[in-house]
Design a protein around this motif. Structure first.
Motif, PDB file in Angstrom:
ATOM      1  N   VAL A   1      -2.317   7.616  -0.139  1.00 27.35           N
ATOM      2  CA  VAL A   1      -1.363   7.860  -1.219  1.00 27.35           C
ATOM      3  C   VAL A   1      -1.952   8.845  -2.226  1.00 27.35           C
ATOM      4  CG1 VAL A   1      -0.134   6.767  -3.136  1.00 27.35           C
ATOM      5  CG2 VAL A   1      -0.341   5.581  -0.965  1.00 27.35           C
ATOM      6  N   ILE A   2      -1.101   9.722  -2.686  1.00 28.56           N
ATOM      7  CA  ILE A   2      -1.508  10.601  -3.776  1.00 28.56           C
ATOM      8  C   ILE A   2      -0.960  10.025  -5.073  1.00 28.56           C
ATOM      9  CG2 ILE A   2      -1.229  12.896  -4.772  1.00 28.56           C
ATOM     10  CD1 ILE A   2      -1.222  13.989  -1.944  1.00 28.56           C
TER      11      ILE A   2
ATOM     12  N   SER B   1      -1.217   2.548 -12.972  1.00 27.81           N
ATOM     13  CA  SER B   1      -0.382   1.921 -11.963  1.00 27.81           C
ATOM     14  C   SER B   1       0.444   2.985 -11.250  1.00 27.81           C
ATOM     15  CB  SER B   1       0.518   0.861 -12.598  1.00 27.81           C
ATOM     16  OG  SER B   1       1.244   1.399 -13.655  1.00 27.81           O
ATOM     17  N   ILE B   2       0.644   2.751  -9.977  1.00 32.74           N
ATOM     18  CA  ILE B   2       1.444   3.657  -9.162  1.00 32.74           C
ATOM     19  C   ILE B   2       2.799   2.990  -8.944  1.00 32.74           C
ATOM     20  CG2 ILE B   2       1.652   4.857  -6.958  1.00 32.74           C
ATOM     21  CD1 ILE B   2      -1.408   4.673  -6.735  1.00 32.74           C
ATOM     22  N   ILE B   3       3.818   3.639  -9.422  1.00 29.77           N
ATOM     23  CA  ILE B   3       5.154   3.028  -9.305  1.00 29.77           C
ATOM     24  C   ILE B   3       5.702   3.256  -7.911  1.00 29.77           C
ATOM     25  CG2 ILE B   3       7.460   2.909 -10.277  1.00 29.77           C
ATOM     26  CD1 ILE B   3       5.210   2.234 -12.273  1.00 29.77           C
TER      27      ILE B   3
ATOM     28  N   ILE C   1       0.825  -1.206   0.000  1.00 30.52           N
ATOM     29  CA  ILE C   1       0.000   0.000   0.000  1.00 30.52           C
ATOM     30  C   ILE C   1       0.858   1.254   0.000  1.00 30.52           C
ATOM     31  CG2 ILE C   1      -1.782   1.284   1.260  1.00 30.52           C
ATOM     32  CD1 ILE C   1      -2.719  -1.372   0.004  1.00 30.52           C
ATOM     33  N   LEU C   2       1.867   1.231   0.823  1.00 28.91           N
ATOM     34  CA  LEU C   2       2.683   2.421   0.975  1.00 28.91           C
ATOM     35  C   LEU C   2       4.150   2.076   0.751  1.00 28.91           C
ATOM     36  CD1 LEU C   2       1.796   5.275   1.775  1.00 28.91           C
ATOM     37  CD2 LEU C   2       2.611   4.798   4.063  1.00 28.91           C
TER      38      LEU C   2
ATOM     39  N   CYS D   1      -2.725  11.156 -11.547  1.00 33.97           N
ATOM     40  CA  CYS D   1      -3.863  12.076 -11.533  1.00 33.97           C
ATOM     41  C   CYS D   1      -3.791  13.071 -10.379  1.00 33.97           C
ATOM     42  CB  CYS D   1      -5.188  11.312 -11.511  1.00 33.97           C
ATOM     43  SG  CYS D   1      -5.492  10.367 -10.012  1.00 33.97           S
ATOM     44  N   ALA D   2      -2.795  12.920  -9.516  1.00 33.36           N
ATOM     45  CA  ALA D   2      -2.561  13.841  -8.408  1.00 33.36           C
ATOM     46  C   ALA D   2      -3.708  13.899  -7.404  1.00 33.36           C
ATOM     47  CB  ALA D   2      -2.230  15.237  -8.922  1.00 33.36           C
ATOM     48  N   GLU D   3      -4.511  12.848  -7.366  1.00 36.95           N
ATOM     49  CA  GLU D   3      -5.605  12.777  -6.400  1.00 36.95           C
ATOM     50  C   GLU D   3      -5.239  11.792  -5.292  1.00 36.95           C
ATOM     51  OE1 GLU D   3      -8.640  14.221  -6.399  1.00 36.95           O
ATOM     52  OE2 GLU D   3      -8.406  15.323  -8.286  1.00 36.95           O
ATOM     53  N   PRO D   4      -5.675  12.101  -4.066  1.00 41.76           N
ATOM     54  CA  PRO D   4      -5.514  11.100  -3.006  1.00 41.76           C
ATOM     55  C   PRO D   4      -6.387   9.901  -3.371  1.00 41.76           C
ATOM     56  CG  PRO D   4      -6.171  13.233  -2.112  1.00 41.76           C
ATOM     57  CD  PRO D   4      -6.349  13.314  -3.596  1.00 41.76           C
TER      58      PRO D   4
END
Ligand SMILES: [Zn+2]
Length: 108
Positions: free
Chosen positions: A75-76, A106-108, A7-8, A80-83
């Motif tokens: 996470v932001i 996907s969030i790298i 997640i983080l 898209c710069a959204e939480p």
């Protein structure tokens, strides 16, 4: 493996959901998955008084980040710069990637 592991991640941009730093944004410096806590740059600052030294040296206040619960952070998304809440996607090679629930990237 802790379920918070995916997640983080270190260097994630996160927003604080609750507490005195609610709404503030910072980068994750360190994660303690066992305790479910993370240290976020310049957030959840505690002030420690350092003692005055000998010969008139001034005592001062040292500011230091203290760990906060990962559950208080969101996470932001770098796209898209959204939480966002983080999803998981299983790739064809069996590895998992994190995905943004807002934009699906996907969030790298
Ligand atoms: Zn997104």
């Amino acid at each position: 493996m802790s379920k918070t592991n995916l997640i983080l991640k270190k260097n994630d941009k996160v927003i604080v959901l609750t507490g005195k730093d609610k709404g503030k944004i910072g980068s994750v410096l360190k994660i303690d998955t066992e305790k479910g806590r993370a240290i976020v740059e310049k957030l959840n600052i505690i002030k420690k008084h350092s003692k005055a030294g000998a010969k008139g040296a001034k005592g001062g206040i040292v500011e230091k980040e203290s760990p906060m619960p990962i559950s208080n952070l969101m996470v932001i998304c770098s796209k898209c710069a959204e939480p966002t809440r983080v999803g998981k996607r299983l790739l064809e090679d069996g590895s998992k990637v994190r995905t943004c629930k807002k934009c699906g990237e996907s969030i790298i």
